[in-house]
Scaffold this active site. Structure first.
Site, mmCIF file in Angstrom:
data_model
loop_
_atom_site.group_PDB
_atom_site.id
_atom_site.type_symbol
_atom_site.label_atom_id
_atom_site.label_comp_id
_atom_site.label_asym_id
_atom_site.label_seq_id
_atom_site.Cartn_x
_atom_site.Cartn_y
_atom_site.Cartn_z
ATOM 1 N N ASP A 24 81.261 -77.785 39.731
ATOM 2 C CA ASP A 24 82.647 -77.403 40.023
ATOM 3 C C ASP A 24 83.647 -78.364 39.366
ATOM 4 O OD1 ASP A 24 84.623 -75.844 41.113
ATOM 5 O OD2 ASP A 24 84.499 -76.706 43.124
ATOM 6 N N ASN A 26 85.677 -77.527 36.493
ATOM 7 C CA ASN A 26 85.964 -77.308 35.065
ATOM 8 C C ASN A 26 87.449 -77.020 34.831
ATOM 9 O OD1 ASN A 26 83.232 -77.495 34.801
ATOM 10 N ND2 ASN A 26 82.885 -75.357 34.219
ATOM 11 N N ARG A 37 91.677 -73.318 30.734
ATOM 12 C CA ARG A 37 90.505 -73.468 31.611
ATOM 13 C C ARG A 37 89.187 -73.328 30.849
ATOM 14 N NH1 ARG A 37 90.970 -73.067 37.078
ATOM 15 N NH2 ARG A 37 88.949 -72.059 37.205
ATOM 16 N N SER A 69 79.343 -67.260 40.759
ATOM 17 C CA SER A 69 79.081 -66.724 42.096
ATOM 18 C C SER A 69 79.499 -65.255 42.192
ATOM 19 C CB SER A 69 79.851 -67.541 43.141
ATOM 20 O OG SER A 69 81.234 -67.257 43.060
ATOM 21 N N ASN A 72 83.117 -65.132 42.081
ATOM 22 C CA ASN A 72 83.812 -65.454 40.825
ATOM 23 C C ASN A 72 84.227 -64.218 40.018
ATOM 24 O OD1 ASN A 72 81.822 -68.468 40.242
ATOM 25 N ND2 ASN A 72 83.857 -68.287 41.156
ATOM 26 N N ARG A 75 87.992 -63.503 39.288
ATOM 27 C CA ARG A 75 88.808 -64.302 38.356
ATOM 28 C C ARG A 75 89.356 -63.410 37.235
ATOM 29 N NH1 ARG A 75 86.430 -70.417 37.863
ATOM 30 N NH2 ARG A 75 86.042 -70.702 40.089
ATOM 31 N N ARG A 192 77.358 -81.556 44.604
ATOM 32 C CA ARG A 192 78.558 -80.777 44.271
ATOM 33 C C ARG A 192 79.551 -81.703 43.589
ATOM 34 N NH1 ARG A 192 81.632 -75.747 46.984
ATOM 35 N NH2 ARG A 192 83.158 -75.541 45.330
ATOM 36 N N SER A 200 80.296 -72.857 49.431
ATOM 37 C CA SER A 200 80.717 -71.712 48.619
ATOM 38 C C SER A 200 79.600 -70.675 48.415
ATOM 39 C CB SER A 200 81.276 -72.179 47.260
ATOM 40 O OG SER A 200 82.352 -73.066 47.441
HETATM 41 C C1 IPE Z 1 81.428 -72.427 43.262
HETATM 42 O O1 IPE Z 1 82.617 -72.886 42.713
HETATM 43 C C2 IPE Z 1 80.751 -71.483 42.316
HETATM 44 C C3 IPE Z 1 80.222 -72.092 41.099
HETATM 45 C C4 IPE Z 1 80.216 -73.359 40.809
HETATM 46 C C5 IPE Z 1 79.654 -71.172 40.174
HETATM 47 P P1 IPE Z 1 84.013 -72.157 43.034
HETATM 48 O O2 IPE Z 1 85.046 -72.960 42.349
HETATM 49 O O3 IPE Z 1 83.919 -70.727 42.702
HETATM 50 O O4 IPE Z 1 84.079 -72.312 44.612
HETATM 51 P P2 IPE Z 1 85.335 -72.424 45.569
HETATM 52 O O5 IPE Z 1 86.304 -71.379 45.121
HETATM 53 O O6 IPE Z 1 85.870 -73.809 45.424
HETATM 54 O O7 IPE Z 1 84.771 -72.187 46.923
HETATM 55 C C1 IPE Z 2 83.320 -74.357 38.053
HETATM 56 O O1 IPE Z 2 84.581 -74.791 37.742
HETATM 57 C C2 IPE Z 2 82.826 -73.260 37.153
HETATM 58 C C3 IPE Z 2 82.755 -71.929 37.777
HETATM 59 C C4 IPE Z 2 83.007 -71.657 39.019
HETATM 60 C C5 IPE Z 2 82.356 -70.826 36.924
HETATM 61 P P1 IPE Z 2 85.883 -74.044 38.257
HETATM 62 O O2 IPE Z 2 86.248 -73.023 37.244
HETATM 63 O O3 IPE Z 2 85.686 -73.545 39.626
HETATM 64 O O4 IPE Z 2 86.934 -75.230 38.231
HETATM 65 P P2 IPE Z 2 88.072 -75.538 39.299
HETATM 66 O O5 IPE Z 2 87.417 -75.580 40.637
HETATM 67 O O6 IPE Z 2 89.077 -74.435 39.174
HETATM 68 O O7 IPE Z 2 88.600 -76.866 38.892
HETATM 69 MG MG MG Z 3 86.023 -74.373 41.471
#
Ligand code: IPE
Ligand code: IPE
Ligand code: MG
Length: 247
Positions: A24, A26, A37, A69, A72, A75, A192, A200
């Protein structure tokens, strides 16, 4: 390239055989730098390679990475498409490396929801890498723990309705045997990144007794050294499984 061989003299001590990671942060990593992003996801893919290398070096047999997930999918389309494209590029770029290092690729989740092009590449690499392997990389794709457990319940109910299974015999093993990867041992360590204190919807059943390690580091900055730090922290934990301290 060939990854370094496991080092039995390593100072890590007891190495977990299965480590699961919620990759998490990125997006925040990119935002901090004024980048889109997707740039964060790209650097995150570099961390996947680094951690894979470190895990093999330490002797971790199973590495499960939460890449996408079931949640996800909401998005923006551009981001989802970008992530699917990255997955495709990752497979093209590292297929040889996985095979050479005897790493088997497996997927857990709903691969049928992924673009067909990605599915084809996954199937090919899963087949090729299953022939000769010592390590397993599991990518959780369109993965959700609640749907996994619900699907297991459905499969068990079907068998009971068909008279193949006596409902009275359903126990923990029965449920575990109907999850996506019944032959894979539960993770002993769950990492994590980026500081969030939640699961999550990740491996709710399998993580029942896992040690949890949360670091503030964003995933794109999580490389070999950070992974070894997590293994060291794991070693300092007293695992009691509901019993009393073993002194
Ligand atoms: C969890 O991260 C899913 C993955 C790392 C693939 P998210 O960024 O989607 O989770 P939340 O939104 O913080 O719960
Ligand atoms: C994790 O990073 C990657 C995926 C969930 C695919 P995020 O994209 O959730 O990054 P943040 O949480 O918005 O910083
Ligand atoms: Mg995230």
């Amino acid at each position: 390239m060939e990854f370094p061989v496991p080092n039995p003299q390593s100072s890590i001590g007891n190495v977990p055989s299965h480590v699961a990671i919620i990759m998490d942060g990125n997006g925040r990593w990119a935002k901090q730098r004024g980048l889109p992003r997707l740039k964060g996801h790209e650097e995150g893919a570099q961390s996947v390679r680094a951690v894979l290398r470190a895990a093999r070096q330490a002797g971790v047999k199973y590495l499960t990475l939460y890449a996408f997930s079931t949640e996800n999918w909401v998005r923006p389309k551009d981001e989802v498409d970008g992530l699917m494209n990255l997955l495709s590029i990752f497979m093209d770029r590292y297929a040889k490396e996985l095979l050479k290092n005897k790493i088997r690729l497996r997927v857990m989740g709903q691969p049928e929801r992924l673009p067909e092009k990605v599915q084809k590449k996954l199937v090919k690499l899963m087949d090729e890498s299953a022939r000769d392997y010592e390590y397993t990389l599991i990518i959780a794709l369109s993965y959700g723990s609640r749907i996994e457990i619900a699907e297991a319940a459905k499969a068990i109910a079907r068998k009971a309705a068909a008279g193949e299974l006596d409902p009275e015999t359903v126990n923990e093993q029965t449920v575990a045997q109907h999850l996506y990867l019944p032959d894979v041992p539960d993770p002993e360590l769950m990492i994590r990144t980026s500081g969030e204190l939640r699961l999550s919807n990740f491996l709710l059943w399998q993580l029942s007794y896992a040690e949890l390690y949360v670091t503030e580091t964003y995933w794109p900055d999580f490389k070999e050294a950070e992974f070894f730090e997590a293994l060291k922290a794991f070693n300092k934990r007293g695992r009691r499984y509901g019993g009393v301290e073993n002194t």
